[in-house]
Design an enzyme around this catalytic site. Structure first.
Site, PDB file in Angstrom:
ATOM      1  N   TYR A  91       0.841  -1.203   0.000  1.00 18.09           N
ATOM      2  CA  TYR A  91       0.000   0.000   0.000  1.00 18.09           C
ATOM      3  C   TYR A  91       0.874   1.251   0.000  1.00 18.09           C
ATOM      4  O   TYR A  91       0.699   2.151  -0.825  1.00 18.09           O
ATOM      5  CB  TYR A  91      -0.930   0.000   1.216  1.00 18.09           C
ATOM      6  CG  TYR A  91      -1.560   1.347   1.467  1.00 18.09           C
ATOM      7  CD1 TYR A  91      -2.567   1.822   0.628  1.00 18.09           C
ATOM      8  CD2 TYR A  91      -1.150   2.150   2.528  1.00 18.09           C
ATOM      9  CE1 TYR A  91      -3.139   3.071   0.835  1.00 18.09           C
ATOM     10  CE2 TYR A  91      -1.718   3.394   2.744  1.00 18.09           C
ATOM     11  CZ  TYR A  91      -2.714   3.848   1.902  1.00 18.09           C
ATOM     12  OH  TYR A  91      -3.267   5.088   2.115  1.00 18.09           O
TER      13      TYR A  91
ATOM     14  N   LYS B 211     -15.028   0.708   7.544  1.00 25.49           N
ATOM     15  CA  LYS B 211     -13.661   0.309   7.201  1.00 25.49           C
ATOM     16  C   LYS B 211     -13.187  -0.984   7.866  1.00 25.49           C
ATOM     17  O   LYS B 211     -12.090  -1.459   7.576  1.00 25.49           O
ATOM     18  CB  LYS B 211     -12.694   1.440   7.540  1.00 25.49           C
ATOM     19  CG  LYS B 211     -12.895   2.687   6.688  1.00 25.49           C
ATOM     20  CD  LYS B 211     -11.869   3.765   6.987  1.00 25.49           C
ATOM     21  CE  LYS B 211     -10.469   3.320   6.610  1.00 25.49           C
ATOM     22  NZ  LYS B 211      -9.464   4.378   6.844  1.00 25.49           N
TER      23      LYS B 211
END
EC number: 5.1.3.20
Length: 323
Positions: free
Chosen positions: A139, A177
């Site tokens: 990421y 999330k």
């Protein structure tokens, strides 16, 4: 028209809500609502249109089917730091971002985008310069590579391009999330469930609960984004954090203070995160201040109190928590 990619997500939906507060409803939200629970984030927002991310991409490639655009807030990304599918990550966070950036550059549309403090890895220096950028996960690498792409383009850009390296953001509209939700959100739910507040034990030279982050309240993130929209002459890559790191224990203390109850339990540091975890982050926000942004940031105590009050006033959002 203002475009907000990831507009049903955490940061994007808060930007949409803030634009509404300014009287703007000419907003195109772009997102992927495969996780349908995200809709709640924009249920109280007024927008002009919604497009699925893939439909939006196809219109970018075709260079048709989109309205005249005043500004793009590019918040759409795979933000899971625990995701290790590199192809998926690069397709979503790098290739897609390049396509949208070039569309904007060709039309001189201001382009404001989400980068991440994950580009720095384990620090200890967090300055927007190449020698300090050593991501620990794919990421962070995807965000780093796009920042590098932007750096090469910036000297030739004829319109605004500004990237924001978000540090540890927390606040309203993040309930979807799951594991990537903030510690403040998780600890709040643990108190409501009558559980102890769980923090990591000692690791990486830090005592239990004392791993430290530059926590930034969502209101501050939105304020910075809107300030740059109002100041289109400002371009570059900027750290977005208060430059005032605090330990996770301060989050727990603020949650306990709000609820008037709670006890901390320290749990062993998980093996799956070892070597890929930032034990300390603190933004150097000199560039942000030099650009002219001068508003103060919330402290952890201030931000957590606001956040938990919002959660208490909007209990229905917990029904849309990703399991």
């Amino acid at each position: 028209m203002i475009v907000v990619t990831g507009g049903a997500g955490f940061i994007g939906s808060n930007i949409v809500k803030a634009l509404n507060a300014q009287g703007r409803t000419d907003i195109l939200v772009v997102d992927n609502l495969k996780n349908g629970k995200k809709f709640i984030n924009i249920a109280d927002c007024d927008i002009a249109d919604y497009l699925d991310k893939e439909d939006f991409q196809s219109r970018i490639f075709a260079e048709e089917g989109l309205p005249d655009i005043d500004c793009v807030f590019h918040e759409g990304a795979c933000s899971a730091t625990t995701e290790w599918d590199g192809k998926y990550m690069m397709d979503n966070n790098y290739e897609y971002s390049k396509d949208l950036l070039n569309y904007c550059l060709n039309r001189k549309i201001p382009f404001l985008y989400a980068s991440s403090a994950a580009v720095y890895g384990d620090g200890p220096t967090f300055i927007e310069e190449r020698q300090y950028e050593k991501p620990l996960n794919v990421y962070g690498y995807s965000k780093f590579q796009f920042d590098q792409y932007v750096r090469r383009i910036l000297p030739l850009a004829e319109s605004q391009v500004a990237g924001f390296r978000y540090f540890n953001v927390y606040g309203p509209r993040e309930q979807h999330k799951g594991d990537m939700a903030s510690v403040a959100f998780k600890l709040h739910n643990q108190v409501l469930a009558g559980e102890k507040l769980k923090l990591f034990g000692a690791y990486d030279g830090y005592e239990a609960g004392m791993q430290t982050r530059d926590f930034v309240f969502i209101e501050d993130v939105v304020n910075v984004n809107l300030w740059f929209m109002e100041n289109p002459e400002q371009s570059g890559i900027f750290n977005l954090g208060p430059a005032a790191a605090e330990p996770f224990k301060h989050i727990a203390d603020a949650v306990i203070d709000f609820h008037g109850q709670g006890e901390i339990e320290y749990i062993p540091f998980p093996d799956r995160l070892k070597g890929a975890y930032q034990s300390f982050t603190q933004a150097d926000n000199t560039r942000l201040r030099d650009a002219g942004y001068d508003k103060p940031f919330h402290t952890v105590s201030e931000g957590v109190q606001k956040y938990l009050r919002w959660l208490s006033d909007n209990p229905r959002v917990l029904d849309f928590t990703k399991k």
